[in-house]
Design a protein around this motif. Structure first.
Motif, short mmCIF file in Angstrom:
data_model
loop_
_atom_site.label_atom_id
_atom_site.label_comp_id
_atom_site.label_asym_id
_atom_site.label_seq_id
_atom_site.Cartn_x
_atom_site.Cartn_y
_atom_site.Cartn_z
N TYR A 130 0.81 -1.22 0.00
CA TYR A 130 0.00 0.00 0.00
C TYR A 130 0.84 1.27 0.00
O TYR A 130 0.30 2.37 -0.07
CB TYR A 130 -0.94 0.02 1.21
N HIS B 242 -5.22 -2.43 -6.30
CA HIS B 242 -5.84 -1.83 -5.12
C HIS B 242 -6.01 -0.32 -5.30
O HIS B 242 -7.04 0.24 -4.91
CB HIS B 242 -4.99 -2.14 -3.89
N GLY C 81 -11.96 -1.09 8.71
CA GLY C 81 -10.82 -1.89 8.26
C GLY C 81 -9.94 -1.03 7.36
O GLY C 81 -9.63 -1.38 6.23
N ASP D 163 -9.48 0.03 12.45
CA ASP D 163 -8.93 -1.24 12.00
C ASP D 163 -8.68 -2.12 13.22
O ASP D 163 -8.40 -1.62 14.31
CB ASP D 163 -7.62 -1.01 11.23
N ILE D 164 -8.77 -3.42 13.00
CA ILE D 164 -8.54 -4.38 14.08
C ILE D 164 -7.06 -4.40 14.50
O ILE D 164 -6.72 -4.80 15.60
CB ILE D 164 -9.02 -5.78 13.62
N LEU E 5 -14.55 -4.19 13.22
CA LEU E 5 -15.74 -3.56 12.66
C LEU E 5 -17.02 -4.02 13.35
O LEU E 5 -18.02 -3.31 13.38
CB LEU E 5 -15.80 -3.75 11.14
N GLU E 6 -16.97 -5.20 13.94
CA GLU E 6 -18.15 -5.72 14.64
C GLU E 6 -18.52 -4.86 15.84
O GLU E 6 -19.67 -4.84 16.26
CB GLU E 6 -17.90 -7.17 15.10
N LEU F 178 -13.33 -1.91 2.47
CA LEU F 178 -12.61 -2.39 1.28
C LEU F 178 -11.66 -3.53 1.59
O LEU F 178 -10.81 -3.42 2.48
CB LEU F 178 -11.78 -1.25 0.66
N TYR G 228 -12.76 -13.45 5.72
CA TYR G 228 -13.84 -14.13 6.44
C TYR G 228 -14.70 -14.98 5.52
O TYR G 228 -15.00 -14.58 4.39
CB TYR G 228 -14.71 -13.09 7.16
N1 SAM Z 1 -9.33 -1.29 3.65
C1 SAM Z 1 -7.90 -1.09 3.53
C2 SAM Z 1 -7.54 -0.75 2.12
O1 SAM Z 1 -8.29 -1.14 1.21
O2 SAM Z 1 -6.52 -0.09 1.90
C3 SAM Z 1 -7.09 -2.28 4.03
C4 SAM Z 1 -7.34 -3.63 3.36
S1 SAM Z 1 -6.35 -4.96 4.07
C5 SAM Z 1 -6.31 -6.19 2.82
C6 SAM Z 1 -7.47 -5.67 5.23
C7 SAM Z 1 -7.56 -4.88 6.53
O3 SAM Z 1 -8.69 -5.32 7.27
C8 SAM Z 1 -6.36 -5.05 7.44
O4 SAM Z 1 -5.85 -3.80 7.79
C9 SAM Z 1 -6.94 -5.79 8.64
O5 SAM Z 1 -6.27 -5.50 9.85
C10 SAM Z 1 -8.38 -5.33 8.63
N2 SAM Z 1 -9.35 -6.22 9.29
C11 SAM Z 1 -9.46 -7.55 9.16
N3 SAM Z 1 -10.49 -8.01 9.88
C12 SAM Z 1 -11.05 -6.95 10.49
C13 SAM Z 1 -12.15 -6.78 11.37
N4 SAM Z 1 -12.89 -7.80 11.78
N5 SAM Z 1 -12.45 -5.54 11.80
C14 SAM Z 1 -11.70 -4.48 11.40
N6 SAM Z 1 -10.64 -4.57 10.57
C15 SAM Z 1 -10.32 -5.79 10.11
#
Ligand code: SAM
Length: 237
Positions: free
Chosen positions: A28, A45, A71, A92-93, A128-129, A141, A147
């Motif tokens: 990124y 992306h 996220g 973000d988690i 996010l939950e 995104l 999941y």
């Molecule tokens: N959305 C961003 C982007 O498109 O640039 C990041 C995408 S990255 C592939 C996936 C992200 O989702 C990671 O930063 C990960 O920590 C976060 N993530 C995964 N599961 C999550 C959850 N249950 N709640 C919040 N964030 C989560």
């Protein structure tokens, strides 16, 4: 590793705080130390981010519009949204991801550098939950890929409950072709194998949205050699 209890989330969290953080920060980012596959994913992306900004600005200015970026990763979307004047809540988690996003925002969102003085996004470490509140727009995104559909249904329902006007989601589409490629392992080379990747059938995502009273208004597909994402914009039905 089949679907197990809350297991997916813990695995995902630890991945994105460790090796996943190192890998995705590079992808990124803008540095040259990426291989061909990573460069291709970076390109794909960034197209997704561009498409989302376009979907959002097509409806008018984002000035003052509240956006929840669920996220948020390193802030690839949150930062350009803030530049458009949106009031962004990004979470973000992974605490590593959030710290990086905050650093990036401080570097990139310089006041007096453009027409609109950007509002610094509000960054939070949260899955996010457990997000609450109401936003004009909710965006999520490339998160669902971590999941299985059984979990994604609940995540989609929850995200929809936070949104007043629209919900934008991207996910890796489950089609015969991609499923086959994924099985062959071509699409997930190297250390990314540390986490499972789940593809989602568009019909399943649409069903989850319909179930909570939302309908898909716009669809997009972003593909490069190693990156593919279905982008959907949903609105209350
Ligand atoms: N959305 C961003 C982007 O498109 O640039 C990041 C995408 S990255 C592939 C996936 C992200 O989702 C990671 O930063 C990960 O920590 C976060 N993530 C995964 N599961 C999550 C959850 N249950 N709640 C919040 N964030 C989560």
């Amino acid at each position: 590793a089949e679907e197990v209890g809350g297991g997916d989330k813990e695995v995902v969290k630890s991945y994105f705080n460790n090796s996943g953080f190192q890998r995705w920060k590079k992808i990124y980012g803008e540095t040259d130390d990426v291989n061909k596959v990573q460069l291709d994913i970076r390109l794909g992306h960034s197209k997704t981010v561009e498409n989302v900004i376009k979907m959002l600005t097509d409806e008018g200015s984002l000035k003052g519009v509240t956006v929840c970026d669920a996220g948020c990763g390193t802030g690839c979307l949150a930062i350009p949204l803030a530049k458009e004047g949106a009031v962004v809540s990004a979470s973000d988690i992974s605490s590593a991801m959030v710290a990086e996003a905050e650093n990036q925002a401080k570097e990139q969102l310089v006041v007096g550098n453009g027409d609109i003085a950007p509002v610094m996004p509000k960054f939070e470490v949260k899955d996010l939950e457990s997000l609450d509140g109401k936003y004009d727009t909710v965006v999520c995104l490339d998160v669902l890929i971590h999941y299985p559909q059984s979990k994604a249904d609940g995540m989609i329902a929850h995200l929809a409950s936070l949104a007043d006007k629209r919900l934008i989601l991207s996910f890796a589409p489950k089609t015969f072709y991609y499923d086959l490629l994924k099985r062959i392992g071509e699409l997930f080379p190297g250390p990314s194998k540390a986490t499972r990747a789940y593809l989602h059938a568009e019909a399943d995502v649409e069903r989850a949205l319909n179930k909570v009273g939302w309908k898909i208004r716009k669809r997009g597909l972003i593909t490069t050699q190693f990156y593919f994402a279905r982008l959907v914009e949903a609105v209350p039905a």
